[in-house]
Design a protein around this motif. Structure first.
Motif, PDB file in Angstrom:
ATOM      1  N   GLU A  35      51.604  28.662  40.157  1.00 12.92           N
ATOM      2  CA  GLU A  35      51.926  29.787  41.037  1.00 12.92           C
ATOM      3  C   GLU A  35      50.798  30.163  41.994  1.00 12.92           C
ATOM      4  O   GLU A  35      50.964  31.044  42.831  1.00 12.92           O
ATOM      5  N   ILE A  36      49.670  29.490  41.910  1.00 18.04           N
ATOM      6  CA  ILE A  36      48.544  29.834  42.775  1.00 18.04           C
ATOM      7  C   ILE A  36      48.875  29.474  44.220  1.00 18.04           C
ATOM      8  O   ILE A  36      49.227  28.338  44.527  1.00 18.04           O
ATOM      9  N   ASP A  37      48.756  30.453  45.102  1.00 10.31           N
ATOM     10  CA  ASP A  37      48.999  30.243  46.525  1.00 10.31           C
ATOM     11  C   ASP A  37      47.707  30.023  47.302  1.00 10.31           C
ATOM     12  O   ASP A  37      47.671  29.241  48.245  1.00 10.31           O
ATOM     13  N   LYS A  38      46.646  30.735  46.895  1.00  6.83           N
ATOM     14  CA  LYS A  38      45.416  30.662  47.672  1.00  6.83           C
ATOM     15  C   LYS A  38      44.208  30.960  46.791  1.00  6.83           C
ATOM     16  O   LYS A  38      44.247  31.850  45.949  1.00  6.83           O
ATOM     17  N   LEU A  39      43.134  30.204  47.014  1.00  3.23           N
ATOM     18  CA  LEU A  39      41.855  30.420  46.340  1.00  3.23           C
ATOM     19  C   LEU A  39      40.787  30.521  47.418  1.00  3.23           C
ATOM     20  O   LEU A  39      40.676  29.636  48.273  1.00  3.23           O
ATOM     21  N   THR A  40      40.019  31.604  47.381  1.00  3.02           N
ATOM     22  CA  THR A  40      38.977  31.835  48.378  1.00  3.02           C
ATOM     23  C   THR A  40      37.656  32.069  47.665  1.00  3.02           C
ATOM     24  O   THR A  40      37.554  32.957  46.822  1.00  3.02           O
ATOM     25  N   GLY A  41      36.655  31.276  48.005  1.00  2.76           N
ATOM     26  CA  GLY A  41      35.324  31.437  47.442  1.00  2.76           C
ATOM     27  C   GLY A  41      34.454  32.240  48.386  1.00  2.76           C
ATOM     28  O   GLY A  41      34.584  32.129  49.608  1.00  2.76           O
ATOM     29  N   PHE A  42      33.583  33.069  47.832  1.00  5.26           N
ATOM     30  CA  PHE A  42      32.634  33.830  48.640  1.00  5.26           C
ATOM     31  C   PHE A  42      31.495  34.272  47.744  1.00  5.26           C
ATOM     32  O   PHE A  42      31.517  34.057  46.543  1.00  5.26           O
ATOM     33  N   LYS A  43      30.494  34.860  48.341  1.00  2.49           N
ATOM     34  CA  LYS A  43      29.402  35.379  47.530  1.00  2.49           C
ATOM     35  C   LYS A  43      29.096  36.793  47.959  1.00  2.49           C
ATOM     36  O   LYS A  43      29.333  37.196  49.092  1.00  2.49           O
ATOM     37  N   VAL A  44      28.561  37.543  47.003  1.00  3.06           N
ATOM     38  CA  VAL A  44      28.212  38.944  47.228  1.00  3.06           C
ATOM     39  C   VAL A  44      26.700  39.077  47.106  1.00  3.06           C
ATOM     40  O   VAL A  44      26.103  38.564  46.151  1.00  3.06           O
ATOM     41  N   ASP A  45      26.102  39.745  48.060  1.00  3.42           N
ATOM     42  CA  ASP A  45      24.659  39.981  48.061  1.00  3.42           C
ATOM     43  C   ASP A  45      24.333  41.053  47.031  1.00  3.42           C
ATOM     44  O   ASP A  45      24.805  42.175  47.111  1.00  3.42           O
ATOM     45  N   ARG A  46      23.508  40.708  46.046  1.00  5.11           N
ATOM     46  CA  ARG A  46      23.072  41.644  45.001  1.00  5.11           C
ATOM     47  C   ARG A  46      21.596  42.017  45.188  1.00  5.11           C
ATOM     48  O   ARG A  46      20.898  42.274  44.232  1.00  5.11           O
ATOM     49  N   PHE A  47      21.134  42.008  46.434  1.00  5.16           N
ATOM     50  CA  PHE A  47      19.769  42.346  46.840  1.00  5.16           C
ATOM     51  C   PHE A  47      18.752  41.276  46.465  1.00  5.16           C
ATOM     52  O   PHE A  47      18.100  40.736  47.331  1.00  5.16           O
ATOM     53  N   THR A  48      18.593  40.946  45.207  1.00  2.46           N
ATOM     54  CA  THR A  48      17.616  39.923  44.828  1.00  2.46           C
ATOM     55  C   THR A  48      18.276  38.582  44.513  1.00  2.46           C
ATOM     56  O   THR A  48      17.609  37.559  44.489  1.00  2.46           O
ATOM     57  N   THR A  49      19.568  38.594  44.258  1.00  2.00           N
ATOM     58  CA  THR A  49      20.321  37.365  43.996  1.00  2.00           C
ATOM     59  C   THR A  49      21.694  37.490  44.642  1.00  2.00           C
ATOM     60  O   THR A  49      22.115  38.572  45.042  1.00  2.00           O
TER      61      THR A  49
END
Length: 114
Positions: A35-49
């Motif tokens: 049932e998966i239609d879409k997968l999107t990868g991203f990253k979140v800035d955690r200040f030091t990592t």
């Protein structure tokens, strides 16, 4: 004081018979691989990592998981088998340059048809 203690969050992604489930702070969202239609990868800035993240979308539900979730690596290994068109190094690709979101569509059922 004990009443000021923050409740420990549950962040887990685990495989099921025909898919997987995401457990974020007690809210469980279940998906079938089919049932998966879409997968999107991203990253979140955690200040030091940075934190590598995945947005998971189907027709009726959306959920998020991150590399900090219990079960992330097991899930990633299975996801790459289920969706062989996804670059096996997608996490490394979006990791650079550091501290930029760099959202990347990994899979889209509508684009991957025919």
């Amino acid at each position: 004081m004990f009443w000021n203690k923050k409740k420990k969050q549950i962040e887990k992604i685990e495989l099921t018979k025909n898919g997987f489930q995401v457990n974020y702070d007690g809210e469980i969202t279940q998906f079938q691989w089919s049932e998966i239609d879409k997968l999107t990868g991203f990253k979140v800035d955690r200040f030091t990592t940075d934190n590598i993240c995945l947005k998971i979308e189907s027709n009726k539900k959306t959920s998020y998981a991150t590399e900090e979730f219990n079960g992330w690596r097991i899930f990633m290994n299975k996801m790459l088998i289920e969706f062989p068109e996804i670059d096996k190094n997608w996490e490394g690709i979006i990791a650079k340059p550091a501290f930029e979101r760099k959202e990347t569509e990994l899979y889209n059922r509508n684009k991957n048809v025919g």
